[in-house]
Motif scaffolding. Sequence first.
Motif, mmCIF file in Angstrom:
data_model
loop_
_atom_site.group_PDB
_atom_site.id
_atom_site.type_symbol
_atom_site.label_atom_id
_atom_site.label_comp_id
_atom_site.label_asym_id
_atom_site.label_seq_id
_atom_site.Cartn_x
_atom_site.Cartn_y
_atom_site.Cartn_z
ATOM 1 N N CYS A 20 35.642 40.109 14.772
ATOM 2 C CA CYS A 20 37.079 39.947 14.979
ATOM 3 C C CYS A 20 37.819 38.567 14.516
ATOM 4 C CB CYS A 20 37.404 39.716 16.620
ATOM 5 S SG CYS A 20 36.765 38.202 17.218
ATOM 6 N N GLY A 21 36.982 37.911 13.652
ATOM 7 C CA GLY A 21 37.747 36.959 12.973
ATOM 8 C C GLY A 21 37.917 35.855 13.795
ATOM 9 N N THR A 22 38.512 35.932 15.068
ATOM 10 C CA THR A 22 38.737 34.869 16.074
ATOM 11 C C THR A 22 38.120 35.596 17.406
ATOM 12 O OG1 THR A 22 41.020 35.647 16.666
ATOM 13 C CG2 THR A 22 40.912 33.579 15.162
ATOM 14 N N CYS A 23 37.099 34.862 18.043
ATOM 15 C CA CYS A 23 36.601 35.304 19.130
ATOM 16 C C CYS A 23 36.425 34.030 20.110
ATOM 17 C CB CYS A 23 35.432 35.940 19.031
ATOM 18 S SG CYS A 23 35.589 37.817 18.510
ATOM 19 N N GLU A 24 36.587 34.270 21.409
ATOM 20 C CA GLU A 24 36.358 33.107 22.318
ATOM 21 C C GLU A 24 34.645 33.038 22.482
ATOM 22 O OE1 GLU A 24 38.331 32.923 25.941
ATOM 23 O OE2 GLU A 24 40.174 34.037 25.013
ATOM 24 N N LEU A 25 34.146 32.232 23.205
ATOM 25 C CA LEU A 25 32.616 31.972 23.346
ATOM 26 C C LEU A 25 32.668 31.533 24.765
ATOM 27 C CD1 LEU A 25 29.767 32.483 22.822
ATOM 28 C CD2 LEU A 25 29.635 30.255 21.716
ATOM 29 N N GLN A 26 32.659 32.259 25.947
ATOM 30 C CA GLN A 26 32.838 31.999 27.110
ATOM 31 C C GLN A 26 31.497 32.030 27.780
ATOM 32 O OE1 GLN A 26 35.468 34.573 29.434
ATOM 33 N NE2 GLN A 26 37.271 34.124 28.319
ATOM 34 N N THR A 27 31.478 31.139 28.947
ATOM 35 C CA THR A 27 30.418 31.235 29.865
ATOM 36 C C THR A 27 30.874 31.257 31.339
ATOM 37 O OG1 THR A 27 28.494 29.786 30.677
ATOM 38 C CG2 THR A 27 30.557 28.659 30.326
ATOM 39 N N GLY A 28 29.991 31.193 32.231
ATOM 40 C CA GLY A 28 30.225 31.443 33.738
ATOM 41 C C GLY A 28 29.519 31.259 34.883
ATOM 42 N N TRP A 29 29.539 31.923 35.818
ATOM 43 C CA TRP A 29 28.603 31.691 36.901
ATOM 44 C C TRP A 29 28.511 32.883 38.189
ATOM 45 C CZ3 TRP A 29 32.988 29.014 36.169
ATOM 46 C CH2 TRP A 29 33.833 29.108 37.199
ATOM 47 N N PHE A 30 27.593 33.164 38.681
ATOM 48 C CA PHE A 30 27.555 34.070 39.995
ATOM 49 C C PHE A 30 27.833 33.420 41.135
ATOM 50 C CE2 PHE A 30 25.211 36.541 36.664
ATOM 51 C CZ PHE A 30 26.009 37.887 36.820
ATOM 52 N N VAL A 31 28.319 34.099 42.092
ATOM 53 C CA VAL A 31 28.539 33.651 43.416
ATOM 54 C C VAL A 31 28.245 34.901 44.356
ATOM 55 C CG1 VAL A 31 30.341 33.046 45.252
ATOM 56 C CG2 VAL A 31 30.570 32.099 43.141
ATOM 57 N N LEU A 32 27.160 34.484 45.296
ATOM 58 C CA LEU A 32 27.000 35.689 46.157
ATOM 59 C C LEU A 32 27.497 35.196 47.590
ATOM 60 C CD1 LEU A 32 23.068 36.359 45.599
ATOM 61 C CD2 LEU A 32 25.156 37.736 44.916
ATOM 62 N N THR A 33 28.411 35.942 48.390
ATOM 63 C CA THR A 33 29.158 35.786 49.463
ATOM 64 C C THR A 33 28.750 36.729 50.489
ATOM 65 O OG1 THR A 33 30.942 34.939 48.036
ATOM 66 C CG2 THR A 33 31.287 35.244 50.549
ATOM 67 N N PRO A 34 27.937 36.315 51.582
ATOM 68 C CA PRO A 34 27.444 37.257 52.646
ATOM 69 C C PRO A 34 28.747 37.692 53.394
ATOM 70 C CG PRO A 34 27.204 34.877 53.266
ATOM 71 C CD PRO A 34 27.580 34.970 51.720
ATOM 72 N N LEU A 35 28.476 39.048 53.668
ATOM 73 C CA LEU A 35 29.688 39.625 54.468
ATOM 74 C C LEU A 35 29.597 39.202 55.839
ATOM 75 C CD1 LEU A 35 29.864 41.353 52.137
ATOM 76 C CD2 LEU A 35 30.442 43.348 53.336
ATOM 77 N N ASN A 36 28.302 38.928 56.189
ATOM 78 C CA ASN A 36 28.141 38.368 57.703
ATOM 79 C C ASN A 36 27.401 36.950 57.339
ATOM 80 O OD1 ASN A 36 27.011 37.603 60.372
ATOM 81 N ND2 ASN A 36 27.380 39.500 60.850
ATOM 82 N N ALA A 37 27.978 35.986 57.539
ATOM 83 C CA ALA A 37 27.408 34.560 57.129
ATOM 84 C C ALA A 37 26.565 34.293 58.323
ATOM 85 C CB ALA A 37 28.461 33.463 57.054
ATOM 86 N N THR A 38 26.665 34.698 59.452
ATOM 87 C CA THR A 38 25.752 34.145 60.697
ATOM 88 C C THR A 38 24.237 35.137 60.530
ATOM 89 O OG1 THR A 38 27.634 33.993 62.225
ATOM 90 C CG2 THR A 38 25.358 34.438 63.049
ATOM 91 N N ASP A 39 24.374 36.070 59.944
ATOM 92 C CA ASP A 39 23.099 36.556 59.700
ATOM 93 C C ASP A 39 22.262 36.143 58.471
ATOM 94 O OD1 ASP A 39 23.319 38.444 61.807
ATOM 95 O OD2 ASP A 39 23.822 40.385 60.678
#
Length: 266
Positions: free
Chosen positions: A202-221
């Motif tokens: 593309c001539g100019t492209c970003e080079l990104q990074t990131g991270w995953f987050v797992l969020t429980p729907l029931n935190a107590t369980d």
Amino acid sequence: SQQNLTLRVLPVNSAPRFNLTQRVAEAAEDVPLILSSFVLDVDPGGWREEAQLLHFSVVQVDGPAGVLATAALDCSGADAPRCRAGDSVTLRVSLDPDRYGNLSLRVILRDDGGVERSGTDETAQTLDLIALPVNDPPAFSTFVQTVTVLENSACITRGRSYGEWEAPGQAECDTSIPYFHRRTGLVTSISWGPFENGDEDCGTCELQTGWFVLTPLNATDAERIFATLPNVSLSTGSLELTLIPHMNGEVRFNMTLYDLAPDGSS
């Protein structure tokens, strides 16, 4: 003796004139740019050329290809899209989807006076257009959407097959770390967004990074079953979790991928 002598001074078309209100314009990815009164002092040029009609055109002369979709200068007068002296002129720019980069544009004003007798019917100025990137949401896919493990078990896998996810007794496991699971290859693909992976042509492209987050729907369980909450490795796509002994149950999670652009935005 006496004779008549006639001298003729033939007209030669003069170049039209104009002034840009700014030499640098900024546009945002996927957002049309409209700047009113962008050109001042539109003039056909020489003496007795007031009746000439004028026309603007814009061409790209430098910068990456595939960024600029259209660029035009529109006049507001009765002869629009052609111009006359004193008309208000609006700049309109649209970019190709998801593209950005720094461009150099040539703004040309041409009159209809022609070039006979070495006349000049156009003049040009340079406009720098900065098309700024806008972060697009990332996307990912997973090998399965349900992971099953046995109470009090441990399993570090080195391969990926349906059996190890759906029928845990079929998995080939390293069980050396009690209650710990690392399941290879949960994530099968990641995209940081169009032209943000750094690998497109593309001539100019970003080079990104990131991270995953797992969020429980029931935190107590989740806290009852897992000694450490499940997490997903960005680099390997593996799922990791540690069980609490003698606990079992089912917990649903929202799995979210966040990205990080080179400028720090997410």
